[in-house]
Design an enzyme around this catalytic site. Structure first.
Site: not given
Ligand code: DHB
Ligand code: FE
Length: 281
Positions: A59, A193
């Site tokens: 990330h 998400h």
């Molecule tokens: C969240 C989920 C993820 O896959 C990520 O990389 C960073 C944060 C979350 O649920 O906040």
């Molecule tokens: Fe993620």
């Protein structure tokens, strides 16, 4: 010969890593989340994999706009947990499997998948949280791990079809490795998400459930979903789900032996699935 008979998919929610790290995962508030991994904890002990090829996305932790490998494979002896801004997670160093990793690299490249070899790479929550969800708080990880990082952060990410095909090529390469090793492939990330922008907080439960329903027998259909479609339906970070297709591609006919899905927990719908290959008749 190395062999592969099982794999799993799971979200990699950073908050859940934190809850495990501070020793709160057994608290009643968290039961609806962590109880879905009780089966997995028993299952992994029975399976006792020697090596996990852990498909995840970085990330913007180790890779940033300077380098964006589409597919990267960690060939080093070890990988440190990354500092993502709050100090590194207090989890063990990840021990790699360089001989197998180099073998996979060779076979994948010869088969048309131009992997980027990475010999120095700190691994972020995308890799360490799935390990914690499955193995809990441990002094050392019970098996070797080969990080396989997929770009899902910067457009254009690899297509679902490419990911499914990479999984198939991985399987072939695993089966060509001469040592007796029990190997698993894990696909991580997702489910729906979106962390930023106007639609932050978006979760699409019917989409997630349909994705899980189709993964066993209709992965070729799922592989046609474009990154734009993932983003539209399941949020910008929902497109991480494409990595589950690498896991699915690495397995032949499977049975679903476990599934867990829970909302609300974070910004992310928590999804988890386990596949075992069907015995040949
Ligand atoms: C969240 C989920 C993820 O896959 C990520 O990389 C960073 C944060 C979350 O649920 O906040
Ligand atoms: Fe993620």
């Amino acid at each position: 010969m190395a062999n592969i008979h099982a794999g799993l998919g799971t979200s990699h929610i950073p908050l859940l890593g934190r809850i495990i790290d501070i020793g709160d995962s057994a608290k009643p508030d968290w039961t609806p989340v962590f109880s879905g991994f009780e089966f997995t904890k028993q299952w992994i002990q029975k399976q006792a994999p020697d090596v996990i090829i852990l498909v995840y996305n970085d990330h913007a932790t180790t890779f940033d706009m300077k380098f964006i490998p589409t597919f990267a494979i960690g060939c080093a002896e070890e990988f440190k947990p990354a500092d993502e801004g709050y100090g590194a997670r207090p989890v063990p160093i990840v021990k790699g499997a360089p001989e197998l990793a180099w073998h996979l690299t060779e076979q994948l490249i010869l088969n048309g998948f131009d992997m980027t070899v990475v010999n120095e790479m700190d691994v972020d929550h995308g890799l360490t949280v799935p390990l914690s969800m499955v193995f809990g708080q441990v002094e050392k990880w019970p098996c070797r791990v080969i990080p396989l990082a997929v770009n899902t952060v910067v457009y254009p990410a690899p297509t679902g079809e490419r990911c499914l095909a990479l999984g198939k090529a991985l399987r072939k390469a695993i089966e060509q490795f001469p040592a007796e090793l029990n190997v698993q492939v894990w696909g991580t990330g997702g489910m729906s998400h979106q962390l930023l922008g106007e639609r932050a907080g978006l979760i699409n439960q019917p989409w997630d459930i349909s994705f899980m329903d189709r993964l066993k027998d209709n992965a070729t259909e799922l592989a046609k979903i474009s990154q734009e479609q993932y983003i539209r339906e399941s949020g910008t970070e929902g497109s991480e789900m494409v990595m589950w297709l690498i896991m699915r591609g690495a397995l032949n006919r499977v049975k679903e032996v476990h599934r867990h899905y829970h909302v609300p927990v974070s910004n992310t719908a928590l999804g988890h699935i386990i596949f075992e290959e069907e015995e040949l008749p």
